[in-house]
Design a protein around this motif. Structure first.
Motif, PDB file in Angstrom:
ATOM      1  N   ASN A 232      -8.400  -1.762  23.441  1.00  0.00           N
ATOM      2  CA  ASN A 232      -9.056  -0.451  23.352  1.00  0.00           C
ATOM      3  C   ASN A 232      -8.112   0.709  23.650  1.00  0.00           C
ATOM      4  O   ASN A 232      -8.542   1.793  24.011  1.00  0.00           O
ATOM      5  N   SER A 233      -6.792   0.483  23.474  1.00  0.00           N
ATOM      6  CA  SER A 233      -5.833   1.580  23.637  1.00  0.00           C
ATOM      7  C   SER A 233      -4.529   1.229  22.949  1.00  0.00           C
ATOM      8  O   SER A 233      -4.236   0.060  22.689  1.00  0.00           O
ATOM      9  N   GLU A 234      -3.741   2.247  22.676  1.00  0.00           N
ATOM     10  CA  GLU A 234      -2.414   2.080  22.071  1.00  0.00           C
ATOM     11  C   GLU A 234      -1.342   2.101  23.150  1.00  0.00           C
ATOM     12  O   GLU A 234      -1.567   2.581  24.269  1.00  0.00           O
ATOM     13  N   SER A 235      -0.154   1.582  22.827  1.00  0.00           N
ATOM     14  CA  SER A 235       1.001   1.683  23.732  1.00  0.00           C
ATOM     15  C   SER A 235       2.278   1.598  22.903  1.00  0.00           C
ATOM     16  O   SER A 235       2.223   1.361  21.695  1.00  0.00           O
ATOM     17  N   ASP A 236       3.433   1.764  23.564  1.00  0.00           N
ATOM     18  CA  ASP A 236       4.695   1.712  22.820  1.00  0.00           C
ATOM     19  C   ASP A 236       5.108   0.281  22.473  1.00  0.00           C
ATOM     20  O   ASP A 236       5.931   0.062  21.606  1.00  0.00           O
ATOM     21  N   MET A 237       4.558  -0.695  23.149  1.00  0.00           N
ATOM     22  CA  MET A 237       4.826  -2.117  22.916  1.00  0.00           C
ATOM     23  C   MET A 237       6.322  -2.454  22.917  1.00  0.00           C
ATOM     24  O   MET A 237       6.801  -3.239  22.106  1.00  0.00           O
ATOM     25  N   ALA A 252      10.383  -2.443  19.693  1.00  0.00           N
ATOM     26  CA  ALA A 252       8.933  -2.477  19.489  1.00  0.00           C
ATOM     27  C   ALA A 252       8.610  -2.783  18.018  1.00  0.00           C
ATOM     28  O   ALA A 252       9.351  -2.364  17.121  1.00  0.00           O
ATOM     29  N   PRO A 253       7.519  -3.525  17.763  1.00  0.00           N
ATOM     30  CA  PRO A 253       6.744  -4.272  18.743  1.00  0.00           C
ATOM     31  C   PRO A 253       7.530  -5.505  19.189  1.00  0.00           C
ATOM     32  O   PRO A 253       7.989  -6.288  18.350  1.00  0.00           O
ATOM     33  N   TRP A 254       7.669  -5.662  20.485  1.00  0.00           N
ATOM     34  CA  TRP A 254       8.633  -6.616  21.041  1.00  0.00           C
ATOM     35  C   TRP A 254       8.359  -8.066  20.648  1.00  0.00           C
ATOM     36  O   TRP A 254       9.292  -8.868  20.536  1.00  0.00           O
ATOM     37  N   PHE A 255       7.098  -8.422  20.403  1.00  0.00           N
ATOM     38  CA  PHE A 255       6.756  -9.818  20.104  1.00  0.00           C
ATOM     39  C   PHE A 255       7.214 -10.244  18.715  1.00  0.00           C
ATOM     40  O   PHE A 255       7.193 -11.423  18.380  1.00  0.00           O
ATOM     41  N   VAL A 256       7.642  -9.269  17.889  1.00  0.00           N
ATOM     42  CA  VAL A 256       8.239  -9.586  16.598  1.00  0.00           C
ATOM     43  C   VAL A 256       9.479  -8.711  16.402  1.00  0.00           C
ATOM     44  O   VAL A 256       9.772  -8.227  15.320  1.00  0.00           O
ATOM     45  N   ALA A 257      10.222  -8.516  17.487  1.00  0.00           N
ATOM     46  CA  ALA A 257      11.363  -7.599  17.505  1.00  0.00           C
ATOM     47  C   ALA A 257      12.399  -7.959  16.438  1.00  0.00           C
ATOM     48  O   ALA A 257      12.715  -9.128  16.219  1.00  0.00           O
ATOM     49  N   ASP A 258      12.936  -6.895  15.802  1.00  0.00           N
ATOM     50  CA  ASP A 258      14.004  -7.097  14.823  1.00  0.00           C
ATOM     51  C   ASP A 258      15.373  -6.753  15.430  1.00  0.00           C
ATOM     52  O   ASP A 258      16.342  -6.521  14.711  1.00  0.00           O
TER      53      ASP A 258
END
Length: 324
Positions: A232-237, A252-258
């Motif tokens: 329910n909110s955004e962030s910089d991830m 970002a997004p760190w879980f699929v960082a390039d």
């Protein structure tokens, strides 16, 4: 295995993640998508046509019985992962099961035990573990590039409209922030710091009792992880791994960082590491390697790794009083 020593895949649960996975599977030379299954034959046929897949089934059991399928990718809702994984293993299939592998630690144990019993490869689909950036950052950390790691910060946030309904807000299907996306920051903390000595977790809830956002502090002997998940909110991830001699920041997004940056002595070294496709291809390639080596688990994301993470999630589930 299929013709030309290719590995034949089946997919069950044909939603958004399955589509992304299938699109990445096309990029792998020795992968064949040979069968898909849905409770709706129309949905199965549409999916099969989109990815040039020869077989579409209207039941998961029919796909499990298909002798041409070597490995099944399970992308159904969370609450069905355990039973479907075990059934696929019983039918002699290797299994890649979407994360979280189960809604309870007890079920996670049952799944890994089934892998051993039937001598078939099983892995939780923690695709982030296999993307180049995360693999390389872990190597840098283990080499001591930033000294002793004593801090991890990671979040996974996005805004979803509850009025749309669906799986994400469905209590019966294991909806909510923790199980859907909170497992990602917990994974990063576990990867970098291991099993915590203490966990503190607090949540904000929806009207039906699922967690809309959950904040977590994982306390270690000489380190802490500050983690957050929200629908329910955004962030910089962005994610930060802090050490005594510098820090590493995953793009970002760190879980699929390039890529990532290493910051030391007021200097920044930027490293670019693009993923193959969206990033799901890397976990599929790991599955192929393990199957060819007759392994029932990956050394990079083992059964024990999944069980450790499941136990951490279970403790948070109890703390925040989730109903499943």
């Amino acid at each position: 295995m299929g013709n030309n020593n290719r590995i034949n895949w089946g997919i069950i649960g044909l939603g958004n993640i399955a589509n992304q996975f299938a699109a990445d599977l096309v990029l792998i030379e020795d992968a064949n998508l040979v069968a898909v299954a849905s409770r709706s034959i129309e949905k199965a046929r549409d999916f099969a046509n989109q990815y040039n897949c020869p077989k579409a089934y209207d039941s998961y059991e029919a796909l499990f019985a298909d002798d041409q399928v070597d490995i099944v990718y399970i992308a159904t809702p969370h609450d069905s992962h355990a039973e479907l994984s075990i059934k696929a293993l019983e039918n002699g299939k290797h299994v890649l099961c979407e994360k979280p592998m189960a809604l309870s630690y007890k079920d996670a144990v049952r799944m890994t035990e089934a892998s051993k019993k039937y001598n078939r490869f099983f892995m939780e689909a923690f695709w982030t573990r296999f993307i180049p950036s995360v693999k390389e950052v872990l190597e840098k950390v283990n080499q001591g590039i930033i000294g002793d790691v004593n801090y991890v910060k990671a979040d996974f946030n996005f805004y979803a409209d509850e009025k749309e309904g669906g799986r994400l807000f469905d209590k019966k299907l294991g909806g909510g922030a923790l199980f859907d996306i909170g497992v990602y920051p917990l994974f990063l903390s576990y990867l970098m710091l291991g099993i915590p000595k203490e966990i503190i977790a607090k949540s904000v809830y929806s009207n039906n009792g699922i967690d809309l956002q959950t904040s977590m502090i994982l306390h270690y002997e000489k380190a802490q992880a500050i983690l957050h998940a929200s629908i329910n909110s955004e962030s910089d991830m962005k994610a930060v791994i802090g050490g005594t001699q510098g820090n590493i920041q995953l793009n970002a997004p760190w879980f699929v960082a390039d890529g990532y940056s290493i910051v030391k002595n007021n200097q920044e070294e930027v490293c670019s590491l693009p993923n193959l496709g969206k990033g799901y291809a890397h976990e599929a390639i790991e599955c192929h390697k393990c199957i060819r080596n007759n392994q029932i688990e990956s050394e990079l994301w083992s059964h024990q790794n999944s069980l450790d993470l499941s136990k951490i999630v279970e403790e948070i589930k109890v703390q925040i009083k989730l109903p499943f």
